[in-house]
Scaffold this active site. Sequence first.
Site, short mmCIF file in Angstrom:
data_model
loop_
_atom_site.label_atom_id
_atom_site.label_comp_id
_atom_site.label_asym_id
_atom_site.label_seq_id
_atom_site.Cartn_x
_atom_site.Cartn_y
_atom_site.Cartn_z
N LYS A 102 0.83 -1.21 0.00
CA LYS A 102 0.00 0.00 0.00
C LYS A 102 0.86 1.26 0.00
CE LYS A 102 -2.28 -1.01 3.83
NZ LYS A 102 -1.61 -2.28 4.21
N ARG B 93 -8.40 1.04 10.24
CA ARG B 93 -7.95 -0.33 10.48
C ARG B 93 -8.91 -1.09 11.38
NH1 ARG B 93 -2.14 0.49 9.56
NH2 ARG B 93 -0.98 -1.44 9.69
N ARG C 280 11.91 -7.07 4.12
CA ARG C 280 11.88 -5.62 3.94
C ARG C 280 12.98 -4.95 4.78
NH1 ARG C 280 6.18 -2.59 4.39
NH2 ARG C 280 6.26 -3.15 6.59
N ARG D 80 12.50 -2.88 10.34
CA ARG D 80 11.51 -2.37 11.30
C ARG D 80 11.29 -3.42 12.38
NH1 ARG D 80 6.44 -0.13 7.76
NH2 ARG D 80 5.33 -1.12 9.47
N ARG E 255 0.78 -9.08 13.70
CA ARG E 255 0.12 -8.12 12.79
C ARG E 255 -0.90 -8.83 11.89
NH1 ARG E 255 5.02 -5.45 9.89
NH2 ARG E 255 3.61 -3.92 9.00
#
Length: 209
Positions: A13, A88, A122, A155, A166
């Site tokens: 996103k 969310r 990532r 992260r 998550r």
Amino acid sequence: MNIVLLGPPGAGKGTVAALLKKELGVPHISTGDIFRENIKNGTELGKKVQGIMASGGLVPDEVTIEMVRDRLSKDDTAQGYILDGFPRTIAQAEALCTIDDIDRVINFVLDEEEIVKRLSGRRLCKSTGRIYHIVSNPPKKEGIDDETGEPLIQRDDDKPEAIRHRLEVYRKDTAPLIGFYTEKGLITDIDASVSPEEVLASVLAALKA
Ligand code: AMP
């Protein structure tokens, strides 16, 4: 045009929002980015949310909603905006209805195996926010940002335990928004497994339709 990008973490996103922002000339508002900026600057809000974010949990609705309400009151949103990572929860979506009208919700569809691959690989440059992936988009020199030469970081919430959390949070709290916006006739599903440029093309087509 007021747009919401919906979908699981790691669906791309943020990457697509940055491309879309250039196409549409409207601000990209990422609640995750705003929280990270607050953590970086050591603000009261940053201190409050740091632990929650590191574990992959959700910041309380009241805090997030007030932050978004404030952001959407700024002049640069007059021609529209791209919301990324908000709403969310159903409570956030209901609050958003009272703040503004949303024109289109783009639902990024991606299977869990691919999500885990994307999130765990990532890496990012802390000062510029530039995003890499150790397999699909590696830096020229391993672990180093191409332009600034700074070491890349992972992260905290991209570490395995936080990723699992998550995804649970997404299934329980965020996925119900698909039904919420389907009922309102606002949602378009997009295949998020292809390249960011191809996803962008699908999003632009959905916005024209
Ligand atoms: P993101 O960059 O969108 O993946 O968001 C990173 C983290 O920020 C999330 O895992 C949450 O801890 C927090 N966060 C971002 N957006 C929201 C939101 N709308 N509601 C609650 N927490 C959020």
